[in-house]
Motif scaffolding. Structure first.
Motif, mmCIF file in Angstrom:
data_model
loop_
_atom_site.group_PDB
_atom_site.id
_atom_site.type_symbol
_atom_site.label_atom_id
_atom_site.label_comp_id
_atom_site.label_asym_id
_atom_site.label_seq_id
_atom_site.Cartn_x
_atom_site.Cartn_y
_atom_site.Cartn_z
ATOM 1 N N ASP A 2 -8.212 -8.055 -5.763
ATOM 2 C CA ASP A 2 -8.874 -9.282 -6.142
ATOM 3 C C ASP A 2 -8.521 -10.416 -5.200
ATOM 4 O OD1 ASP A 2 -6.391 -10.218 -6.829
ATOM 5 O OD2 ASP A 2 -6.588 -9.697 -8.941
ATOM 6 N N SER A 3 -9.157 -11.557 -5.447
ATOM 7 C CA SER A 3 -8.944 -12.702 -4.564
ATOM 8 C C SER A 3 -7.550 -13.249 -4.629
ATOM 9 C CB SER A 3 -9.941 -13.823 -4.936
ATOM 10 O OG SER A 3 -9.727 -14.224 -6.277
ATOM 11 N N ALA A 4 -6.828 -12.904 -5.682
ATOM 12 C CA ALA A 4 -5.462 -13.417 -5.800
ATOM 13 C C ALA A 4 -4.556 -12.862 -4.748
ATOM 14 C CB ALA A 4 -4.909 -13.094 -7.190
ATOM 15 N N THR A 5 -4.851 -11.650 -4.291
ATOM 16 C CA THR A 5 -3.959 -11.040 -3.306
ATOM 17 C C THR A 5 -4.691 -10.582 -2.062
ATOM 18 O OG1 THR A 5 -4.212 -8.915 -4.411
ATOM 19 C CG2 THR A 5 -2.335 -10.259 -5.055
ATOM 20 N N SER A 6 -5.936 -10.954 -1.897
ATOM 21 C CA SER A 6 -6.684 -10.502 -0.723
ATOM 22 C C SER A 6 -6.307 -11.300 0.493
ATOM 23 C CB SER A 6 -8.195 -10.658 -0.976
ATOM 24 O OG SER A 6 -8.545 -12.010 -0.942
ATOM 25 N N PRO A 7 -6.405 -10.701 1.695
ATOM 26 C CA PRO A 7 -6.042 -11.392 2.902
ATOM 27 C C PRO A 7 -6.929 -12.579 3.192
ATOM 28 C CG PRO A 7 -6.115 -9.020 3.236
ATOM 29 C CD PRO A 7 -6.708 -9.279 1.917
ATOM 30 N N SER A 8 -8.097 -12.642 2.576
ATOM 31 C CA SER A 8 -9.011 -13.723 2.889
ATOM 32 C C SER A 8 -8.766 -14.971 2.080
ATOM 33 C CB SER A 8 -10.456 -13.248 2.643
ATOM 34 O OG SER A 8 -10.614 -12.883 1.284
ATOM 35 N N ALA A 9 -7.876 -14.901 1.089
ATOM 36 C CA ALA A 9 -7.614 -16.085 0.273
ATOM 37 C C ALA A 9 -7.100 -17.212 1.138
ATOM 38 C CB ALA A 9 -6.602 -15.740 -0.821
ATOM 39 N N ALA A 342 3.552 -12.246 3.314
ATOM 40 C CA ALA A 342 3.189 -13.649 3.134
ATOM 41 C C ALA A 342 2.183 -13.870 2.012
ATOM 42 C CB ALA A 342 2.621 -14.209 4.441
ATOM 43 N N ARG A 343 1.638 -12.805 1.451
ATOM 44 C CA ARG A 343 0.583 -12.960 0.455
ATOM 45 C C ARG A 343 1.109 -13.467 -0.887
ATOM 46 N NH1 ARG A 343 -2.993 -7.460 1.568
ATOM 47 N NH2 ARG A 343 -3.532 -7.981 3.723
ATOM 48 N N LEU A 344 0.297 -14.336 -1.496
ATOM 49 C CA LEU A 344 0.602 -14.898 -2.802
ATOM 50 C C LEU A 344 -0.430 -14.456 -3.828
ATOM 51 C CD1 LEU A 344 1.383 -18.652 -1.957
ATOM 52 C CD2 LEU A 344 3.042 -16.894 -2.545
ATOM 53 N N PRO A 350 4.928 -14.702 -4.525
ATOM 54 C CA PRO A 350 4.890 -13.806 -3.358
ATOM 55 C C PRO A 350 5.019 -12.352 -3.789
ATOM 56 C CG PRO A 350 7.019 -14.886 -3.481
ATOM 57 C CD PRO A 350 6.182 -15.490 -4.575
ATOM 58 N N ILE A 351 3.905 -11.752 -4.125
ATOM 59 C CA ILE A 351 3.878 -10.465 -4.802
ATOM 60 C C ILE A 351 4.545 -9.350 -4.013
ATOM 61 C CG2 ILE A 351 1.504 -10.203 -3.965
ATOM 62 C CD1 ILE A 351 3.037 -8.525 -7.075
#
Length: 472
Positions: A2-9, A342-344, A350-351
């Motif tokens: 989902d958008s919560a953890t996608s690289p495009s966020a 680095a993903r949030l 920071p999952i």
């Protein structure tokens, strides 16, 4: 995904160098929670359990060493605090090291901090399993440790506000235990009630063989263990990126540290060693249990066992999971680790840093089950060696920050470290002295070997990183 953890966020992975402008964290830690995290960071199992060993070796002089170490640690926090007011970021000491000392030091600091707390977390969740066996001796130690880790992981995953609330109540339990000892012990000394009344006296602080009954040098060899009790105080800096109004709450929390050090450490030991002579303590004996037992409080061992269990869970929660996951994200942002770190999530957690930390800590359970005695000694040796290295980097980074301010390359901070640069060098000399004492003892020398091996690993890792990346 989902958008919560996608690289495009948009808030997901800031471009290199964009750590400060796009950290993406939610400022969900209130002033109340920051204050209690600061308190909790100064109270650990080293006070409730490990101090019995220190007292048996140092006698009443332990009060002096906790005071001296407290001054050194406070100055480290003032140095860090000055830089936190300059730029409040969750990367904290690693981000400042990268900016003022260079890429290698940012990389080394982030990963050293992570290793220090992952190893400490391994010890703490294993200890939690041991403490629970006090009430449930038939329940497997590793099961308790695994359940504790899983619960803390889920709570950290939900939101930073929930983490802060958990730490608030963990700190309340520890404070209640210390305040209880201070009030009851003072009452014994002034009024003379209970079985401890007839023998309680402040003269125990100097009359039973002197302040340092085994000699000053032998007493000073406990400084490493005393510093271990302060391990984790810099967690306060990691909260800067998620604190409400950090430029006010962080300095306020740091400024209150001397009072807390004086009350929780020096004050409690003055009372404890006045009610019960230092000669009554043995390695592995909690001084709090000894005082409660002497006074005649029922279930003293059970009370302190609960407090120590709380301290272990607090350490695993704040240092082992919260701060290390933030430090891994800093490594990912700066190119010092996989970018996925680095993903949030949409909640600002920071999952992947959290998952990696939890998995490594869980794997450490196997090590402790196979050889719990030697594993624990090695783990704590690595932790204190890494902590002294980390505190030294903070002091050196602060020196370079001051030079950058003088040269106009960085803005000044309204919260300044007193006595700098002279106090920086005095504390660094103190840490060098403690390191020398570590080498003197065959039991603690493991820390030097472990730190030397870790430095070699860092150098090799950085060389590989430079070869595989065009920009750090």
């Amino acid at each position: 995904m989902d958008s919560a953890t996608s690289p495009s966020a948009a808030h997901d992975i800031p471009p290199p160098g964009g750590v400060r402008s796009a950290e993406g964290y939610k400022r969900g830690l209130s002033a109340r929670q920051i204050q209690m995290i600061a308190i909790g960071g100064t109270i650990g199992t080293g006070l409730f359990l490990g101090s019995g060993t220190v007292i048996s070796q140092a006698g009443p002089s332990i009060i002096l060493w906790y005071g001296l170490s407290g001054i050194a640690v406070f100055l480290v926090m003032r140095a860090l605090g000055e830089m936190l007011v300059y730029q409040p970021v969750s990367g904290s000491c690693a981000e400042y090291a990268r900016e003022f000392l260079g890429p290698f030091w940012g990389y080394a600091t982030a990963w050293t901090y992570w290793v220090m707390w992952v190893t400490t977390g391994m010890a703490e969740i294993t200890a939690a399993g041991q403490y629970v066996q006090y009430w449930f001796p038939g329940f497997a130690q590793w099961k308790t440790a695994l359940i504790s880790l899983a619960v803390l992981f889920v709570l950290n995953l939900i939101s930073v506000k929930l983490f802060g609330e958990l730490e608030f109540w963990f700190a309340m339990v520890k404070i209640a235990a210390i305040v209880g000892v201070l009030l009851i012990g003072t009452g014994v000394l002034l009024i003379g009630f209970s079985a401890a009344g007839p023998t309680a006296s402040v003269s125990h602080l100097w009359a039973d063989g002197g302040v340092a009954p085994h000699g000053v040098w032998h007493s000073m060899t406990t400084l490493q263990m005393v510093l271990f009790a302060y391990l984790g105080i810099e967690i306060l800096g990691v909260t800067a990126g998620e604190a409400e109004n950090p430029r006010k709450t962080i300095p306020r929390a740091i400024n209150s540290l001397p009072l807390r050090f004086g009350l929780f450490y020096m004050g409690s030991f003055v009372v404890i060693l006045s009610v019960v002579s230092w000669e009554s303590f043995r390695p592995g004996t909690s001084p709090f249990v000894a005082v409660f037992t002497k006074i005649g409080i029922p279930a003293a061992a059970g009370i302190i066992n609960f407090v120590v269990l709380t301290s272990a869970l607090s350490s695993c929660n704040a240092g082992g999971l919260y701060s290390t996951s933030r430090m891994l994200r800093t490594a990912g942002l700066n190119g010092h680790g996989p970018r996925i770190l680095a993903r949030l999530t949409s909640r600002g957690v920071p999952i992947f840093g959290l998952v990696v930390t939890a998995v490594v800590m869980a794997s450490g359970l196997w090590i402790n089950v196979v050889d719990p005695d030697r594993a624990f000694v090695f783990i704590t040796s690595v932790a204190i060696g890494a902590e002294i290295l980390l505190w030294s980097v903070i002091l050196i980074t602060h020196l370079r920050y001051r030079l950058a301010v003088r040269d106009g390359r960085a803005s000044g901070s309204g919260y300044r470290m007193p006595g700098a640069p002279y106090t920086n060098w005095l504390v660094l000399a103190f840490f060098a002295f403690v390191t020398g004492l570590t080498a003197w003892s065959s039991e603690s020398r493991t820390a030097l070997y472990a730190v030397a091996g870790w430095v070699v690993i860092l150098l090799i890792g950085y060389a590989v990183l430079r070869r595989n990346r065009t920009q750090l």
